[in-house]
Design an enzyme around this catalytic site. Structure first.
Site, PDB file in Angstrom:
ATOM      1  N   GLY A  15       0.796  -1.212   0.000  1.00 39.87           N
ATOM      2  CA  GLY A  15       0.000   0.000   0.000  1.00 39.87           C
ATOM      3  C   GLY A  15       0.832   1.267   0.000  1.00 39.87           C
ATOM      4  O   GLY A  15       0.607   2.168  -0.814  1.00 39.87           O
TER       5      GLY A  15
ATOM      6  N   LEU B  65      -5.316  -5.335  -4.281  1.00 43.27           N
ATOM      7  CA  LEU B  65      -5.484  -4.392  -5.380  1.00 43.27           C
ATOM      8  C   LEU B  65      -6.383  -3.206  -5.043  1.00 43.27           C
ATOM      9  O   LEU B  65      -6.429  -2.226  -5.788  1.00 43.27           O
ATOM     10  CB  LEU B  65      -6.012  -5.122  -6.614  1.00 43.27           C
ATOM     11  CG  LEU B  65      -5.134  -6.295  -7.076  1.00 43.27           C
ATOM     12  CD1 LEU B  65      -5.700  -6.910  -8.345  1.00 43.27           C
ATOM     13  CD2 LEU B  65      -3.690  -5.862  -7.283  1.00 43.27           C
TER      14      LEU B  65
ATOM     15  N   CYS C 183      -3.709  -4.120   9.469  1.00 44.49           N
ATOM     16  CA  CYS C 183      -4.681  -3.677   8.471  1.00 44.49           C
ATOM     17  C   CYS C 183      -5.487  -4.858   7.936  1.00 44.49           C
ATOM     18  O   CYS C 183      -6.648  -4.706   7.557  1.00 44.49           O
ATOM     19  CB  CYS C 183      -3.966  -2.970   7.325  1.00 44.49           C
ATOM     20  SG  CYS C 183      -3.316  -1.347   7.774  1.00 44.49           S
TER      21      CYS C 183
END
Length: 273
Positions: free
Chosen positions: A41, A71, A187
């Protein structure tokens, strides 16, 4: 100074037009070497914008492969599911800017290899997703006197700081120890808004370019905190801790060894946010 090709003059014209950059500054970028830890990211915008700017050598460390769930935020990978992230990122960079030499490190960063890996680069950018790696990278850069851009994201929030240990505080000055395992969800566990790493990563890339060109005021002794929900930026002052175990007056961590990281459960780098 090497002459620019006609293609390079066109490609970098907007940099060359800037009085603060010019042809000399662009040559500095082309001769610079930057290491990005993580091609996820944060790594995606960092790598893209450094390559577009003409940073001549970009090293990428990551041992993960592209998954469909990446993605939503790891935009450098397109639809390249199932292939190593370092190879996917390299493919993107070579299509974007053939001037850039990409060095891939398809391996986990760990106490045994980090000093050798960072040694050849001018500055390190940390785009990792776990505390153990962040502390390891911080300590290796402080001990090796390597500049470091640190960034981190979580859900809707992120922060960025620049670490020049001879001039200001390091990551351990702010957070001396990692939180206990399981206290702060990753995350993967808590989620992250897809645009967030783009914002934080671009700030990191900006700091790297400023450092390489010697421009402006870096985020040394300062941390930018971003809240996407409130659309707010806050600046937090950070003081150097004289008792810091790695950059303080009497440091306890003087070398990178496995035993220094047992309490942070170092499992090495295995992906990015």
């Amino acid at each position: 100074m090497n002459e620019f090709t006609e293609e390079q003059i066109k490609r970098y014209s907007r940099h060359i037009l800037l009085q603060e950059v010019g042809g000399e500054g662009q040559q500095k970028l082309l001769s610079s070497k930057v290491l990005c830890i993580g091609a996820g990211g944060l790594g995606s915008p960092i790598i893209q914008y450094l390559a577009a700017a003409g940073v001549g050598t970009i090293g990428i460390v990551d041992d993960d492969v592209v998954e469909l769930s990446n993605l939503q935020r790891q935009v450098i990978h397109g639809g390249n599911s199932g292939i190593p992230k370092v190879e996917s990122a390299k493919h993107f960079v070579k299509k974007l800017n053939p001037d850039v030499d990409v060095i891939t490190h398809n391996e986990r960063i760990n106490p045994d290899n980090i000093s050798d890996i960072i040694n050849d680069y001018d500055i390190v950018v940390d785009g990792s997703d776990n505390f153990a790696t962040r502390y390891l990278v911080n300590d290796a850069c402080v001990i090796g006197k390597k500049p470091l851009s640190h960034g981190s994201i979580f859900r809707f929030e992120g922060h960025v700081t620049t670490i020049l240990s001879d001039e200001g505080p390091c990551y351990r000055c702010l957070f001396e120890h990692a939180p206990p395992a399981g206290m702060v969800p990753s995350c993967q566990e808590a989620g992250v808004i897809g645009v967030l790493p783009g914002i934080i990563g671009v700030i990191q890339a900006t700091e790297v370019i400023k450092y390489l060109l010697g421009l402006g005021d870096l985020l040394v002794g300062r941390m930018i905190y971003y809240d996407a929900l409130n659309m707010s930026f806050d600046e937090i002052k950070i003081r150097k801790n004289p008792s810091c175990p790695v950059c303080g007056q009497n440091p306890k961590i003087k070398s990178i060894k496995h035993e220094n990281y047992q309490d942070t459960q170092l499992c090495a780098y295995g992906g990015a946010e």
